[in-house]
Design a protein around this motif. Sequence first.
Motif, short mmCIF file in Angstrom:
data_model
loop_
_atom_site.label_atom_id
_atom_site.label_comp_id
_atom_site.label_asym_id
_atom_site.label_seq_id
_atom_site.Cartn_x
_atom_site.Cartn_y
_atom_site.Cartn_z
N ASN A 281 0.82 -1.21 0.00
CA ASN A 281 0.00 0.00 0.00
C ASN A 281 0.86 1.27 0.00
OD1 ASN A 281 -2.49 -1.38 0.06
ND2 ASN A 281 -2.26 -1.73 2.27
N GLN A 282 2.09 1.16 0.52
CA GLN A 282 2.96 2.33 0.57
C GLN A 282 3.56 2.67 -0.81
OE1 GLN A 282 5.89 1.49 3.57
NE2 GLN A 282 4.46 1.79 5.26
N LEU A 283 3.34 1.81 -1.79
CA LEU A 283 3.88 2.06 -3.13
C LEU A 283 2.95 2.93 -3.97
CD1 LEU A 283 5.30 -1.48 -3.98
CD2 LEU A 283 6.47 0.47 -2.97
N SER A 284 1.82 3.32 -3.38
CA SER A 284 0.87 4.17 -4.08
C SER A 284 1.10 5.63 -3.72
CB SER A 284 -0.57 3.77 -3.73
OG SER A 284 -0.81 2.43 -4.10
N ASN A 285 0.92 6.49 -4.72
CA ASN A 285 0.99 7.94 -4.53
C ASN A 285 2.33 8.39 -3.93
OD1 ASN A 285 -0.38 10.33 -5.09
ND2 ASN A 285 -1.01 10.58 -2.95
N ASN A 286 3.42 7.79 -4.41
CA ASN A 286 4.75 8.18 -3.96
C ASN A 286 5.07 9.60 -4.43
OD1 ASN A 286 6.41 5.66 -2.88
ND2 ASN A 286 5.03 4.96 -4.49
N ARG A 287 5.76 10.34 -3.58
CA ARG A 287 6.18 11.69 -3.92
C ARG A 287 7.65 11.70 -4.28
NH1 ARG A 287 8.86 16.04 -1.35
NH2 ARG A 287 9.24 14.63 0.41
N ILE A 288 7.99 12.41 -5.34
CA ILE A 288 9.39 12.64 -5.65
C ILE A 288 9.56 14.13 -5.97
CG2 ILE A 288 9.09 12.04 -8.10
CD1 ILE A 288 11.98 10.91 -7.98
N GLU A 289 10.52 14.75 -5.29
CA GLU A 289 10.79 16.18 -5.45
C GLU A 289 12.21 16.35 -5.96
OE1 GLU A 289 10.84 20.35 -2.83
OE2 GLU A 289 10.24 18.44 -1.91
N ILE A 290 12.38 17.19 -6.98
CA ILE A 290 13.68 17.42 -7.60
C ILE A 290 14.05 18.89 -7.43
CG2 ILE A 290 15.02 17.28 -9.72
CD1 ILE A 290 11.78 15.45 -9.61
N VAL A 291 15.27 19.14 -6.96
CA VAL A 291 15.79 20.50 -6.80
C VAL A 291 17.07 20.60 -7.64
CG1 VAL A 291 16.58 22.28 -5.22
CG2 VAL A 291 14.83 20.63 -4.48
N ILE A 292 17.08 21.52 -8.61
CA ILE A 292 18.21 21.65 -9.53
C ILE A 292 18.79 23.05 -9.42
CG2 ILE A 292 18.96 21.50 -11.93
CD1 ILE A 292 16.57 19.71 -12.46
N SER A 293 20.08 23.13 -9.11
CA SER A 293 20.79 24.40 -9.09
C SER A 293 21.90 24.35 -10.13
CB SER A 293 21.38 24.67 -7.70
OG SER A 293 22.40 23.73 -7.40
N LYS A 294 22.74 25.38 -10.19
CA LYS A 294 23.83 25.42 -11.15
C LYS A 294 24.96 24.47 -10.80
CE LYS A 294 22.04 28.73 -13.67
NZ LYS A 294 21.62 28.48 -15.07
N SER A 295 24.95 23.94 -9.57
CA SER A 295 26.07 23.10 -9.14
C SER A 295 25.69 21.68 -8.76
CB SER A 295 26.78 23.75 -7.94
OG SER A 295 25.87 23.90 -6.86
N GLN A 296 24.38 21.39 -8.53
CA GLN A 296 24.02 20.07 -8.06
C GLN A 296 22.54 19.77 -8.29
OE1 GLN A 296 25.09 20.38 -3.91
NE2 GLN A 296 23.07 21.13 -3.32
N ILE A 297 22.19 18.47 -8.12
CA ILE A 297 20.81 18.01 -8.23
C ILE A 297 20.49 17.22 -6.96
CG2 ILE A 297 19.17 16.68 -9.59
CD1 ILE A 297 21.15 16.92 -11.94
N GLU A 298 19.33 17.51 -6.37
CA GLU A 298 18.90 16.83 -5.16
C GLU A 298 17.54 16.17 -5.39
OE1 GLU A 298 20.11 19.32 -1.43
OE2 GLU A 298 19.63 20.73 -3.04
N PHE A 299 17.37 14.96 -4.84
CA PHE A 299 16.11 14.24 -4.93
C PHE A 299 15.59 13.94 -3.53
CE2 PHE A 299 18.20 13.33 -8.94
CZ PHE A 299 17.16 13.40 -9.86
N TYR A 300 14.26 14.08 -3.36
CA TYR A 300 13.63 13.77 -2.08
C TYR A 300 12.36 12.95 -2.34
CZ TYR A 300 16.53 17.72 -0.61
OH TYR A 300 17.59 18.58 -0.39
N THR A 301 12.09 11.95 -1.50
CA THR A 301 10.84 11.19 -1.56
C THR A 301 10.28 11.06 -0.16
OG1 THR A 301 11.90 9.04 -1.28
CG2 THR A 301 11.70 9.85 -3.54
N ASP A 302 9.09 10.44 -0.07
CA ASP A 302 8.46 10.28 1.24
C ASP A 302 9.21 9.31 2.14
OD1 ASP A 302 6.40 12.05 0.70
OD2 ASP A 302 5.21 10.51 -0.31
N SER A 303 9.88 8.32 1.52
CA SER A 303 10.45 7.24 2.33
C SER A 303 11.97 7.13 2.25
CB SER A 303 9.84 5.90 1.90
OG SER A 303 10.05 5.68 0.51
#
Length: 383
Positions: A281-303
């Motif tokens: 059930n936790q595999l539903s409606n997963n969130r993924i957030e991406i932050v991109i700057s001039k020097s790096q890329i960051e990824f965030y999820t719920d888990s």
Amino acid sequence: MIKRNNKGFTLLELLISIFILTTVIFIGYRVINKSTIDIKNQSNINKGQLTMNDMNEYLTKDLEQASSIALFLNNEKVADTLVEENGDSEEKQNILSDKISDLENELNKLSIGNKFDYSYAIRFKNDENNTYSIKYKVEITKSNHDYKYSISREENNGIKISFINETLLKEKELPFLIEGNSPYKVTLGYTSKDNSFTKHEFTITYRLNNIITTNTTNPPENEVVPPQVDYDLDGDIIFEFTRNDSEQSSNQTNLNTTVKVKDENGDYIERHDQTNNQDINQLSNNRIEIVISKSQIEFYTDSNSYPTINNNQIGKDLNNVKYVLIKIGKNVKVTSEPSDAQKISETEYKVKLRTDGQPSRFTFRFDVTAYGTNKIAFTFIEG
């Protein structure tokens, strides 16, 4: 009486010193200059190879779905593989090849200050009106005794990707050709290590006929959906979510998450590999957030948390990236579309990055619907 020591350098000693110093400076300059040129040439070669990889990726995807191709010379159609089904198969294979001599003649007669262009317009099988959905355009100009060329990909909705822009054509040869009619033979040219014009050839076959259709009715809640056919999904960063339900209980799954990053040589490097036992059930409606700057890329999820990807770890220069193309695998269901994104198709989204120097941030949600491998790919488009 005091004697003064007026002994100094003789003229001969001074001349010898100057000669030695000049020789050392000259040799040092030659070494440094050669190293600088080598570094610059290698940078150009790597950039050319990366461009070829990007074009290969898009061409493979487009030609695998192509039902026919039309060739245009200076905006006038000169060849078309759209023929009757009972047409001669050999004739269909040679339709585009027979017109290469016309393109070469146009290149040979090109005068200083003028230009010409040719393009391949690709139709898709599900396009009942046979409109041109994708067009690959080549433009060649002559300035003094040099030739420069540009290659771009244009869609009906106005989206344009410039792969090569005003680049010196080392040899008087056509830099991009498509021949045949499934399999298609593609020829791409780029500057190689010895500073010569090198041709890269590959074949692509129409593959949609091989896809096995499955029952599209909605399964009962929590029932595992069999994976659909999902060809290799390519990009600069790929997220892979692999479910293995067979070894777990009915409501548990073994989920492996892998993050792969394409380096400057076009090779994938794993930056993250983690396996967890999770409730289905936790595999539903997963969130993924991406932050991109001039020097790096960051990824965030719920888990999960993921390592930061720095500019020197990816084959694209983040300072020049203008757009991000998000491609969703066949086994991933988007439940909330990426914020501030342009929807290109049911499986593709395009996000424009900020131009004020501040980091760009966007979020979307998805379901991991099938056992097996589920993919999401991110391609960074430089402006």
